[in-house]
Write a protein that holds these residues in place. Structure first.
Motif, PDB file in Angstrom:
ATOM      1  N   LEU A 211       0.827  -1.212   0.000  1.00  0.00           N
ATOM      2  CA  LEU A 211       0.000   0.000   0.000  1.00  0.00           C
ATOM      3  C   LEU A 211       0.857   1.257   0.000  1.00  0.00           C
ATOM      4  CD1 LEU A 211      -2.869  -0.908   2.488  1.00  0.00           C
ATOM      5  CD2 LEU A 211      -3.056  -0.493   0.038  1.00  0.00           C
ATOM      6  N   VAL A 212       1.907   1.268   0.800  1.00  0.00           N
ATOM      7  CA  VAL A 212       2.784   2.439   0.862  1.00  0.00           C
ATOM      8  C   VAL A 212       3.468   2.653  -0.487  1.00  0.00           C
ATOM      9  CG1 VAL A 212       4.902   3.336   1.901  1.00  0.00           C
ATOM     10  CG2 VAL A 212       3.113   2.392   3.347  1.00  0.00           C
ATOM     11  N   VAL A 213       3.959   1.577  -1.070  1.00  0.00           N
ATOM     12  CA  VAL A 213       4.619   1.703  -2.379  1.00  0.00           C
ATOM     13  C   VAL A 213       3.610   2.171  -3.426  1.00  0.00           C
ATOM     14  CG1 VAL A 213       5.702   0.367  -4.226  1.00  0.00           C
ATOM     15  CG2 VAL A 213       6.471   0.086  -1.870  1.00  0.00           C
ATOM     16  N   GLY A 214       2.396   1.649  -3.376  1.00  0.00           N
ATOM     17  CA  GLY A 214       1.360   2.094  -4.312  1.00  0.00           C
ATOM     18  C   GLY A 214       1.024   3.567  -4.130  1.00  0.00           C
ATOM     19  N   ALA A 215       0.887   3.989  -2.871  1.00  0.00           N
ATOM     20  CA  ALA A 215       0.590   5.403  -2.601  1.00  0.00           C
ATOM     21  C   ALA A 215       1.735   6.292  -3.074  1.00  0.00           C
ATOM     22  CB  ALA A 215       0.331   5.604  -1.108  1.00  0.00           C
ATOM     23  N   MET A 216       2.959   5.862  -2.816  1.00  0.00           N
ATOM     24  CA  MET A 216       4.113   6.652  -3.274  1.00  0.00           C
ATOM     25  C   MET A 216       4.148   6.720  -4.800  1.00  0.00           C
ATOM     26  SD  MET A 216       5.424   7.746  -0.568  1.00  0.00           S
ATOM     27  CE  MET A 216       7.116   8.230  -0.706  1.00  0.00           C
ATOM     28  N   GLY A 217       3.806   5.609  -5.451  1.00  0.00           N
ATOM     29  CA  GLY A 217       3.739   5.618  -6.912  1.00  0.00           C
ATOM     30  C   GLY A 217       2.666   6.560  -7.424  1.00  0.00           C
ATOM     31  N   LEU A 218       1.521   6.555  -6.754  1.00  0.00           N
ATOM     32  CA  LEU A 218       0.431   7.463  -7.155  1.00  0.00           C
ATOM     33  C   LEU A 218       0.858   8.914  -6.958  1.00  0.00           C
ATOM     34  CD1 LEU A 218      -2.491   7.818  -8.076  1.00  0.00           C
ATOM     35  CD2 LEU A 218      -3.154   7.705  -5.655  1.00  0.00           C
ATOM     36  N   ILE A 219       1.486   9.200  -5.821  1.00  0.00           N
ATOM     37  CA  ILE A 219       1.961  10.572  -5.577  1.00  0.00           C
ATOM     38  C   ILE A 219       2.988  10.965  -6.629  1.00  0.00           C
ATOM     39  CG2 ILE A 219       3.311  11.978  -3.973  1.00  0.00           C
ATOM     40  CD1 ILE A 219       1.899  10.428  -1.698  1.00  0.00           C
ATOM     41  N   TRP A 220       3.890  10.085  -6.961  1.00  0.00           N
ATOM     42  CA  TRP A 220       4.898  10.383  -7.991  1.00  0.00           C
ATOM     43  C   TRP A 220       4.217  10.654  -9.330  1.00  0.00           C
ATOM     44  CZ3 TRP A 220       6.241   7.866 -12.549  1.00  0.00           C
ATOM     45  CH2 TRP A 220       7.408   8.327 -13.153  1.00  0.00           C
ATOM     46  N   TRP A 221       3.220   9.826  -9.672  1.00  0.00           N
ATOM     47  CA  TRP A 221       2.531  10.008 -10.935  1.00  0.00           C
ATOM     48  C   TRP A 221       1.793  11.346 -10.955  1.00  0.00           C
ATOM     49  CZ3 TRP A 221      -2.782  10.240 -12.094  1.00  0.00           C
ATOM     50  CH2 TRP A 221      -3.068  10.230 -13.466  1.00  0.00           C
ATOM     51  N   VAL A 222       1.138  11.696  -9.837  1.00  0.00           N
ATOM     52  CA  VAL A 222       0.415  12.972  -9.793  1.00  0.00           C
ATOM     53  C   VAL A 222       1.387  14.136  -9.912  1.00  0.00           C
ATOM     54  CG1 VAL A 222      -0.904  14.480  -8.247  1.00  0.00           C
ATOM     55  CG2 VAL A 222      -1.591  12.102  -8.542  1.00  0.00           C
TER      56      VAL A 222
END
Length: 159
Positions: free
Chosen positions: A98-109
């Motif tokens: 979940l943390v890696v996914g959230a960090m990926g989403l933040i990076w993408w945004v």
């Protein structure tokens, strides 16, 4: 020399006859009674030792039973700890995912915000140019001036 050998031989025979193993040992009734009592004590001690051995065997069997019970309990606890460990690893892996996914989403945004905001910024710039053009036309057109005043783009002018 014969005489010396003869006397030596006689001395050896006399010593031999007086040796302790050849002297009779007096054995009395008191000695016999004492021996009987010692034998009775030895038999009593042997019975006590046999009884102690039986008790020790019973204690050994009890200890073996307790060891088996403890081993069963420890193996049960070990299985529970293994299950908890596996659950913890699963939960921790899910949390990391979940943390890696959230960090990926933040990076993408963050990386894609310029592309996302560009149409809005272009629209805002078009509106600014339109308002600027209308403000330049306002002195010549009282109708545009009143609309801009109503919208709050121009200060009301004293008449």
């Amino acid at each position: 020399m014969n005489k010396a050998l003869g006397s030596l031989w006689a001395g050896v025979c006399v010593l031999w006859a007086q040796a302790p193993e050849n002297t009779p040992v007096p054995y009395t009734l008191a000695d016999r009674d004492r021996l009987i009592r010692v034998e009775a004590r030895i038999e009593a001690l042997e019975k006590r030792i046999d009884a102690l051995e039986k008790r020790m065997d019973a204690i050994d069997r009890r200890i073996d039973g307790l060891e088996r019970q403890m081993e069963a309990r420890f193996s049960g606890v070990e299985r529970q700890l293994d299950a908890l460990y596996n659950l913890f690893i699963g939960l921790f892996s899910g949390f990391v995912a979940l943390v890696v996914g959230a960090m990926g989403l933040i990076w993408w945004v963050v990386q894609d915000r310029r592309k996302t905001l560009r149409p809005i910024e272009d629209s805002i710039e078009q509106h600014r140019r339109l308002v600027a053009a209308l403000i330049r036309r306002a002195p010549n057109s009282p109708e545009i001036a009143s609309l801009l005043e109503e919208a709050g783009f121009l200060q009301p002018q004293a008449k």
